[in-house]
Design an enzyme around this catalytic site. Structure first.
Site, mmCIF file in Angstrom:
data_model
loop_
_atom_site.group_PDB
_atom_site.id
_atom_site.type_symbol
_atom_site.label_atom_id
_atom_site.label_comp_id
_atom_site.label_asym_id
_atom_site.label_seq_id
_atom_site.Cartn_x
_atom_site.Cartn_y
_atom_site.Cartn_z
ATOM 1 N N LYS A 141 -10.934 -2.353 10.767
ATOM 2 C CA LYS A 141 -10.077 -2.258 11.950
ATOM 3 C C LYS A 141 -10.899 -2.670 13.173
ATOM 4 O O LYS A 141 -11.733 -1.904 13.648
ATOM 5 C CB LYS A 141 -9.558 -0.828 12.128
ATOM 6 C CG LYS A 141 -8.691 -0.316 10.990
ATOM 7 C CD LYS A 141 -8.149 1.067 11.341
ATOM 8 C CE LYS A 141 -7.197 1.577 10.265
ATOM 9 N NZ LYS A 141 -7.939 2.097 9.091
ATOM 10 N N GLU A 183 -7.990 3.534 -1.582
ATOM 11 C CA GLU A 183 -8.849 3.738 -0.421
ATOM 12 C C GLU A 183 -9.270 5.202 -0.303
ATOM 13 O O GLU A 183 -8.423 6.100 -0.386
ATOM 14 C CB GLU A 183 -8.119 3.338 0.868
ATOM 15 C CG GLU A 183 -7.895 1.861 1.040
ATOM 16 C CD GLU A 183 -7.145 1.575 2.337
ATOM 17 O OE1 GLU A 183 -7.388 2.294 3.346
ATOM 18 O OE2 GLU A 183 -6.313 0.650 2.344
ATOM 19 N N ASP A 215 -12.712 2.623 4.126
ATOM 20 C CA ASP A 215 -12.065 2.469 5.425
ATOM 21 C C ASP A 215 -12.784 3.373 6.413
ATOM 22 O O ASP A 215 -13.588 2.933 7.231
ATOM 23 C CB ASP A 215 -10.584 2.821 5.308
ATOM 24 C CG ASP A 215 -9.839 2.718 6.633
ATOM 25 O OD1 ASP A 215 -10.469 2.416 7.663
ATOM 26 O OD2 ASP A 215 -8.614 2.944 6.656
ATOM 27 N N LYS A 233 0.853 -1.186 0.000
ATOM 28 C CA LYS A 233 0.000 0.000 0.000
ATOM 29 C C LYS A 233 0.889 1.235 0.000
ATOM 30 O O LYS A 233 1.818 1.350 0.798
ATOM 31 C CB LYS A 233 -0.896 0.029 1.240
ATOM 32 C CG LYS A 233 -1.762 1.293 1.324
ATOM 33 C CD LYS A 233 -2.350 1.488 2.715
ATOM 34 C CE LYS A 233 -3.387 0.464 3.050
ATOM 35 N NZ LYS A 233 -4.103 0.795 4.316
#
Length: 296
Positions: free
Chosen positions: A184, A126, A149, A50
């Site tokens: 997360k 993202e 995200d 990433k």
């Protein structure tokens, strides 16, 4: 490893015997420096990278760095994604996207469509836009898939997407550009909430990434077990099966109890299957000497 650019994000892989670890590249510095950092990650065995974008003054500069990175890694089986952390307006995001799409056919002598050119460079980006509602327009104009995200953390997308005073739930799905969901557990409400989100994302056909926030090496090991369990569910990922797992409010193979010491995912039980455990140990060792950063 202290000073390493490897982050603690883990992504479900094609096999429950192992867990892929995302390498993280900074959003500053020259293209040459970013490529050098990427080469170091590849030598460490990283197969997914990433790169941060949106921190340079000009979005076109970010596009040039990403394309240079793509060219440097094109002879290897590396999955490349970008993360803008909502840094751009739609106009700025389009500057990035159109510059990246324009670079590919010109440099490669290819006249393929925008969609095929852009998706061959980035698996997704993202949260490219400051207003998450603009992500569908970004995809429509550039053909670059997007991942969510912050939008998941805010409850704008998911099985329990809620209405906000000024923002409606996102109408984003694979047909208008959505390709991935970054989850997360420590932010969305724990492992059970993360599992519910992962089941939902799989039903949508999305790539599921289990990511860290401020976890220690112990926490990272638990996240890797969760990622392995998410991946293991791919072997029976029909909508009916996933819905049944979600309704049972249990993670497969007793993972929830396993995190407390009772049992582990099946991939951990199988004789000779040690890759996931080795990955957990490696990630823990890597994280032990470095400070975890938000903005993953």
């Amino acid at each position: 490893r202290k000073g390493s650019n490897q982050n603690s994000s883990s992504t479900s892989s094609s096999s429950s015997d192992s867990v892929l670890i995302n390498g993280l590249l900074p959003g500053t510095g020259s293209a040459e420096a970013v490529v050098a950092a990427a080469e170091e990650l590849v030598q460490q065995g990283v197969t997914a990278i990433k790169v941060k974008v949106g921190r340079r003054p000009n979005p076109a500069h970010d596009a040039a760095v990403v394309y240079t990175l793509h060219k440097a890694l094109s002879h290897r089986n590396i999955s490349l994604v970008a993360d803008a952390n909502r840094a751009w307006t739609l106009e700025q995001a389009l500057q990035f996207g159109t510059a990246l799409v324009a670079a590919a056919p010109v440099a490669d002598g290819d006249s393929a469509s925008n969609d095929s050119c852009s998706s061959s460079i980035l698996a997704y980006i993202e949260e490219p836009t400051r207003d998450p509602a603009d992500m569908a327009a970004f995809y429509a104009e550039t053909g670059i898939p997007v991942a969510v995200d912050e939008s998941i953390e805010e409850g704008l997308l998911g099985p329990k997407a809620r209405h906000h005073a000024h923002i409606e739930p996102l109408h984003l799905n694979p047909t208008n550009g959505l390709a991935g969901a970054v989850i997360k557990p420590s932010v969305v409400g724990g492992f059970e909430a993360a599992w519910e989100l992962a089941c939902w994302a799989k039903q949508q056909g999305l790539r599921v990434v289990i990511s860290s926030s401020f976890e220690s090496s112990v926490g990272l090991s638990a996240l890797i077990q969760l990622a392995a369990a998410v991946d293991a569910s791919s072997s029976d990922s029909s909508a009916a099966s996933l819905q049944q797992q979600e309704q049972q409010d249990l993670m497969p193979n007793g993972l929830w109890k396993g995190l407390g010491g009772a049992s582990l995912p099946r991939s951990q039980h199988d004789p000779g299957t040690t890759a996931a455990a080795s990955a957990a140990g490696a990630a823990g060792a890597a994280a032990a000497g470095e400070t975890s950063q938000r903005q993953q």
